[in-house]
Design an enzyme around this catalytic site. Structure first.
Site, mmCIF file in Angstrom:
data_model
loop_
_atom_site.group_PDB
_atom_site.id
_atom_site.type_symbol
_atom_site.label_atom_id
_atom_site.label_comp_id
_atom_site.label_asym_id
_atom_site.label_seq_id
_atom_site.Cartn_x
_atom_site.Cartn_y
_atom_site.Cartn_z
ATOM 1 N N ASP A 54 -49.598 48.904 -20.106
ATOM 2 C CA ASP A 54 -49.697 50.364 -20.107
ATOM 3 C C ASP A 54 -50.285 50.829 -18.785
ATOM 4 O OD1 ASP A 54 -48.871 50.341 -22.712
ATOM 5 O OD2 ASP A 54 -50.828 50.806 -23.584
ATOM 6 N N ARG A 55 -49.904 51.986 -18.374
ATOM 7 C CA ARG A 55 -50.422 52.560 -17.132
ATOM 8 C C ARG A 55 -51.962 52.567 -17.108
ATOM 9 N NH1 ARG A 55 -48.266 57.974 -14.856
ATOM 10 N NH2 ARG A 55 -49.591 58.325 -13.081
#
Length: 238
Positions: A54-55
């Site tokens: 995930d970012r």
């Protein structure tokens, strides 16, 4: 940010990096923001995505350096032969020192971009172990046996202790020193308190994966400065 500073291991088959929080693993659909893969392509044009983070999550991520490596390592992930260990700071004191969450995860059809636990979802299994209980927060180890979107985040919420600074599944509030330090005073130079941690408190710490020659690679990504500093302050006041 120097790409070389992020590399924790590299050989002829793969490159492993310690991704900072806030940086995309791979380009998004709009392609307007930089990604780790694009940075790698400046020095290694033929780079292959094996998995992603995930970012908001920091930590260990690997990319293949040729098509054969890409196929080989992707098959390991799909067959669930890899060992993936994460560390996260969850809200509150977790009553069980260890346990497992076995709950299927599905896309949230009402709130796009988020996931929910639902019987129509795909199987998802997460083991957890509390490493340090700081009362307000708990430093926890997670091992995921499946790789569902937002798996640790939603399973942490399921046990009633979402990850700190999780804007999707928790309260999203930053971690401030004043919340657990008695007699906290701002310095004269600052008009307002700066948060110790202002991003998702989740880090991909370790990955154990088998190399094409048969031996096992045990890769590790050290904590980034913001998480290290937060833990140091919590340990001082335990």
């Amino acid at each position: 940010m120097k790409l070389q500073d992020l590399i924790v291991f590299e050989n002829d088959d793969l490159v492993a990096l310690n991704k900072p929080s806030g940086l995309l693993s791979i380009p998004d659909r709009e392609g307007k923001e930089p990604s780790l893969k694009e940075l790698l392509q400046h020095t290694c044009p033929d780079i292959f995505t094996i998995h992603r983070l995930d970012r908001e999550t920091s930590g260990l991520i690997i990319f293949g350096k040729h098509a054969g490596a890409h196929k080989y390592f992707c098959q390991q992930f799909e067959a669930r032969k890899t060992i993936k260990i994460y560390n996260g700071l969850v809200i509150g004191s977790v009553p069980e020192p260890s346990g497992s969450v076995d709950a299927p995860i599905a896309e949230n059809m009402v709130k796009r971009g988020t996931m929910i636990i639902h019987r129509r979802g795909k199987p998802a299994l997460t083991d957890f172990k509390v490493l340090h209980d700081f009362t307000l927060y708990s430093w926890t180890e997670f091992r995921i046996h499946t790789g569902r979107t937002h798996q640790i985040r939603i399973h942490a919420k399921e046990i009633g202790h979402p990850l700190a600074v999780d804007t999707l599944y928790g309260d999203g509030k930053p971690v401030y020193l004043s919340s657990f330090k008695s007699k906290f005073n701002l310095s004269k130079e600052h008009l307002e308190e700066r948060p110790l941690l202002n991003r998702l408190a989740l880090h991909a710490a370790q990955l154990k994966i088998q190399a094409p020659d048969g031996h096992w690679l045990e890769l590790e990504a050290p904590l980034h400065k913001d998480l290290r500093a937060t833990l140091q302050q919590l340990q001082k006041r335990k």
